[in-house]
Design a protein around this motif. Structure first.
Motif, PDB file in Angstrom:
ATOM      1  N   LYS A 183      18.860   0.455   9.263  1.00 54.83           N
ATOM      2  CA  LYS A 183      18.809  -1.003   9.320  1.00 54.83           C
ATOM      3  C   LYS A 183      17.671  -1.594   8.483  1.00 54.83           C
ATOM      4  N   GLY A 184      16.823  -0.742   7.980  1.00 51.91           N
ATOM      5  CA  GLY A 184      15.712  -1.216   7.151  1.00 51.91           C
ATOM      6  C   GLY A 184      16.067  -1.240   5.672  1.00 51.91           C
ATOM      7  N   ILE A 185      15.256  -1.954   4.922  1.00 50.63           N
ATOM      8  CA  ILE A 185      15.309  -1.921   3.454  1.00 50.63           C
ATOM      9  C   ILE A 185      13.932  -1.472   3.001  1.00 50.63           C
ATOM     10  N   ASN A 186      13.852  -0.254   2.501  1.00 49.53           N
ATOM     11  CA  ASN A 186      12.563   0.387   2.272  1.00 49.53           C
ATOM     12  C   ASN A 186      11.907  -0.129   0.994  1.00 49.53           C
ATOM     13  N   ALA A 187      10.862  -0.944   1.154  1.00 50.32           N
ATOM     14  CA  ALA A 187      10.153  -1.509   0.000  1.00 50.32           C
ATOM     15  C   ALA A 187       9.405  -0.420  -0.772  1.00 50.32           C
ATOM     16  N   ALA A 188       8.962   0.618  -0.082  1.00 49.73           N
ATOM     17  CA  ALA A 188       8.253   1.700  -0.777  1.00 49.73           C
ATOM     18  C   ALA A 188       9.198   2.469  -1.696  1.00 49.73           C
ATOM     19  N   THR A 189      10.416   2.705  -1.236  1.00 48.67           N
ATOM     20  CA  THR A 189      11.394   3.381  -2.090  1.00 48.67           C
ATOM     21  C   THR A 189      11.712   2.535  -3.319  1.00 48.67           C
ATOM     22  N   GLU A 190      11.879   1.236  -3.089  1.00 45.06           N
ATOM     23  CA  GLU A 190      12.131   0.344  -4.232  1.00 45.06           C
ATOM     24  C   GLU A 190      10.954   0.357  -5.201  1.00 45.06           C
ATOM     25  N   LEU A 191       9.739   0.358  -4.671  1.00 44.84           N
ATOM     26  CA  LEU A 191       8.573   0.392  -5.556  1.00 44.84           C
ATOM     27  C   LEU A 191       8.541   1.690  -6.354  1.00 44.84           C
ATOM     28  N   ALA A 192       8.964   2.789  -5.748  1.00 43.78           N
ATOM     29  CA  ALA A 192       9.025   4.055  -6.480  1.00 43.78           C
ATOM     30  C   ALA A 192       9.987   3.946  -7.665  1.00 43.78           C
ATOM     31  N   HIS A 193      11.116   3.292  -7.477  1.00 47.42           N
ATOM     32  CA  HIS A 193      12.042   3.070  -8.592  1.00 47.42           C
ATOM     33  C   HIS A 193      11.372   2.247  -9.696  1.00 47.42           C
ATOM     34  N   GLN A 194      10.601   1.238  -9.295  1.00 45.02           N
ATOM     35  CA  GLN A 194       9.939   0.385 -10.291  1.00 45.02           C
ATOM     36  C   GLN A 194       8.869   1.157 -11.064  1.00 45.02           C
ATOM     37  N   THR A 218      -1.643   1.148 -11.293  1.00 41.87           N
ATOM     38  CA  THR A 218      -3.011   1.423 -10.839  1.00 41.87           C
ATOM     39  C   THR A 218      -3.104   1.376  -9.313  1.00 41.87           C
ATOM     40  N   VAL A 219      -3.232   0.200  -8.729  1.00 37.13           N
ATOM     41  CA  VAL A 219      -3.416   0.080  -7.288  1.00 37.13           C
ATOM     42  C   VAL A 219      -2.074  -0.211  -6.623  1.00 37.13           C
ATOM     43  N   LEU A 220      -1.739   0.557  -5.571  1.00 33.65           N
ATOM     44  CA  LEU A 220      -0.494   0.296  -4.869  1.00 33.65           C
ATOM     45  C   LEU A 220      -0.695   0.407  -3.360  1.00 33.65           C
ATOM     46  N   ALA A 221       0.148  -0.316  -2.626  1.00 37.27           N
ATOM     47  CA  ALA A 221       0.087  -0.294  -1.164  1.00 37.27           C
ATOM     48  C   ALA A 221       1.473  -0.581  -0.616  1.00 37.27           C
ATOM     49  N   ALA A 222       1.772   0.024   0.550  1.00 37.59           N
ATOM     50  CA  ALA A 222       3.059  -0.210   1.187  1.00 37.59           C
ATOM     51  C   ALA A 222       2.965   0.159   2.657  1.00 37.59           C
ATOM     52  N   GLY A 223       3.728  -0.562   3.463  1.00 36.02           N
ATOM     53  CA  GLY A 223       3.875  -0.172   4.858  1.00 36.02           C
ATOM     54  C   GLY A 223       2.757  -0.632   5.766  1.00 36.02           C
ATOM     55  N   THR A 224       3.085  -0.613   7.080  1.00 33.59           N
ATOM     56  CA  THR A 224       2.124  -1.022   8.107  1.00 33.59           C
ATOM     57  C   THR A 224       1.909   0.041   9.181  1.00 33.59           C
ATOM     58  N   ALA A 225       2.879   0.938   9.347  1.00 32.39           N
ATOM     59  CA  ALA A 225       2.763   1.982  10.367  1.00 32.39           C
ATOM     60  C   ALA A 225       3.606   3.179   9.950  1.00 32.39           C
ATOM     61  N   SER A 226       3.220   4.339  10.448  1.00 33.43           N
ATOM     62  CA  SER A 226       3.899   5.568  10.022  1.00 33.43           C
ATOM     63  C   SER A 226       5.314   5.685  10.562  1.00 33.43           C
ATOM     64  N   VAL A 229       9.849   1.445   8.685  1.00 27.14           N
ATOM     65  CA  VAL A 229      10.314   1.291   7.303  1.00 27.14           C
ATOM     66  C   VAL A 229       9.515   0.157   6.664  1.00 27.14           C
ATOM     67  N   PRO A 230       8.866   0.405   5.531  1.00 25.67           N
ATOM     68  CA  PRO A 230       8.016  -0.630   4.921  1.00 25.67           C
ATOM     69  C   PRO A 230       8.827  -1.849   4.502  1.00 25.67           C
ATOM     70  N   ALA A 231       8.347  -3.016   4.938  1.00 26.28           N
ATOM     71  CA  ALA A 231       9.008  -4.262   4.570  1.00 26.28           C
ATOM     72  C   ALA A 231       8.434  -4.858   3.294  1.00 26.28           C
ATOM     73  N   GLN A 232       7.260  -4.390   2.874  1.00 21.51           N
ATOM     74  CA  GLN A 232       6.651  -4.926   1.655  1.00 21.51           C
ATOM     75  C   GLN A 232       5.852  -3.831   0.963  1.00 21.51           C
ATOM     76  N   ALA A 233       5.842  -3.894  -0.351  1.00 21.32           N
ATOM     77  CA  ALA A 233       5.045  -2.972  -1.158  1.00 21.32           C
ATOM     78  C   ALA A 233       4.512  -3.741  -2.356  1.00 21.32           C
ATOM     79  N   GLU A 234       3.332  -3.361  -2.808  1.00 16.36           N
ATOM     80  CA  GLU A 234       2.677  -4.073  -3.901  1.00 16.36           C
ATOM     81  C   GLU A 234       2.093  -3.081  -4.891  1.00 16.36           C
ATOM     82  N   LEU A 235       2.116  -3.464  -6.159  1.00 16.80           N
ATOM     83  CA  LEU A 235       1.625  -2.599  -7.226  1.00 16.80           C
ATOM     84  C   LEU A 235       0.941  -3.443  -8.301  1.00 16.80           C
ATOM     85  N   SER A 236      -0.207  -2.985  -8.765  1.00 15.61           N
ATOM     86  CA  SER A 236      -0.870  -3.584  -9.923  1.00 15.61           C
ATOM     87  C   SER A 236      -0.618  -2.702 -11.146  1.00 15.61           C
ATOM     88  N   VAL A 237      -0.430  -3.344 -12.287  1.00 19.29           N
ATOM     89  CA  VAL A 237      -0.098  -2.630 -13.519  1.00 19.29           C
ATOM     90  C   VAL A 237      -1.038  -3.086 -14.625  1.00 19.29           C
TER      91      VAL A 237
END
Length: 360
Positions: A183-194, A218-226, A229-237
């Motif tokens: 039921k989740g949409i994994n933002a971390a998986t999407e960020l990996a594709h990016q 360079t800097v990346l972050a995703a998720g709130t708990a182990s 399913v991460p709802a948001q992920a962020e990446l600096s380029v």
């Protein structure tokens, strides 16, 4: 010169510490006033201190910065020292020695008419508050001389890569990773594709426009708990490019990135920051500097292309001929082994003085 350099280095000026930068600005202003014979205009923009001298109608801009990357308190671990001709201390190479060389060079001139001296307080963090000031002055000048430290062996910097900075934000949907991950949409998986897509952009641009482009996550972050399913992920380029065509091509490709995970959304922010310093912007000034070095018996000058950017990228970007790397001879900018060769200080100051004289 060493006494003046000690005064600047022992007044710490970490870019993020606005109070420290303000103190440093006062020291720079006092030292410049003593050596140049006139007080500066102090410009405080969003709490950051810049110092500017203007003599007559500016034709030549001398550009530097007094902020450093060294956190306040670094003198305890990297104290000021002069041993066997090597000068050490936080920010000594990048770029307080360049400021001392500049002040002493200008103090030797019979007149400062036609010069603008600008020492900014936020170069190390991207010159957000000083860029407009720099560009406004550069548009009115026929040459900019940048007192950033030299390339290895004292080489002047006649080419710098341009810089683009991006933030990629991915939004998905949270769900319990054990009970109902479907039921989740994994933002971390999407960020990996990016990230994988970014890896191919440099190759694409290199094939189209030539070598020298880098696209670095360079800097990346995703998720709130182990267990979520991460709802948001962020990446600096961080992007470095050798010329404007590559910068435009990278921008087009990054903005064209599309989501790969069904339901994920991708937002791109940022873009080109510092334009490239093209060799054409430096060639005439480098030739003039070479002539002056020969007259002074300083030996042949060398030139270098470097990946790092400076405020010289901005001055060249508005069409002002720009020569960079006229500052200290040494090594280790931003590193534990940062140092300056003391014996080179007066020779570099003489070269700058004669170059300024030839330009006027």
């Amino acid at each position: 010169m060493l006494a003046d350099l000690e005064e600047l280095v022992t007044c710490e000026s970490y870019s993020a510490d606005h109070a420290a930068v303000a103190r440093s600005g006062r020291v720079v202003a006092a030292q410049g006033t003593r050596l140049l014979g006139a007080p500066p205009r102090t410009l405080t923009v969003e709490g950051i201190t810049h110092v500017q001298w203007t003599f007559g109608t500016p034709r030549v801009l001398l550009l530097g910065h007094h902020d450093t990357v060294w956190p306040t308190g670094s003198l305890k671990t990297h104290p000021w020292s002069v041993e066997q001709g090597i000068v050490r201390g936080p920010g000594v190479f990048d770029m307080k020695a360049g400021l001392v060389q500049m002040f002493h060079a200008l103090a030797s001139l019979p007149s400062l008419d036609g010069l603008c001296v600008l020492v900014t307080g936020d170069e190390e963090t991207g010159s957000d508050t000083s860029r407009r000031i720099i560009e406004d002055v550069a548009r009115r000048c026929s040459a900019t001389l940048v007192l950033e430290p030299s390339a290895p062996g004292g080489a002047l910097k006649t080419s710098r890569k341009g810089v683009s900075l991006y933030d990629i934000t991915v939004r998905g949907r949270a769900a319990h990773s054990g009970l109902e991950p479907e039921k989740g949409i994994n933002a971390a998986t999407e960020l990996a594709h990016q990230i994988l897509a970014l890896a191919g952009i440099a190759d694409t641009v290199t094939a189209a426009t030539g070598p020298g482009t880098s696209v670095t996550p360079t800097v990346l972050a995703a998720g709130t708990a182990s267990n979520t399913v991460p709802a948001q992920a962020e990446l600096s380029v961080d992007v470095r490019v050798p010329h404007a065509a590559a910068q435009e091509a990278v921008d087009r490709l990054i903005r064209g990135l599309e989501p790969q995970v069904p339901g994920a959304r991708v937002r791109i922010s940022g873009g080109p920051d510092r334009p490239p310093l093209d060799p054409a912007a430096s060639q005439d000034l480098f030739a003039l500097a070479t002539e002056q070095a020969a007259r002074l018996g300083l030996g042949p000058l060398r030139q270098a292309a470097v990946g790092g950017a400076s405020d010289g990228n901005y001055t060249a970007g508005v069409g002002c001929p720009t020569l960079d790397g006229l500052g200290a001879v040494g090594d280790g900018a931003h590193a534990d082994h940062e140092h300056v060769v003391a014996a080179a200080l007066p020779a570099r100051a003489r070269l700058l003085a004669h170059l300024v004289g030839a330009l006027r």
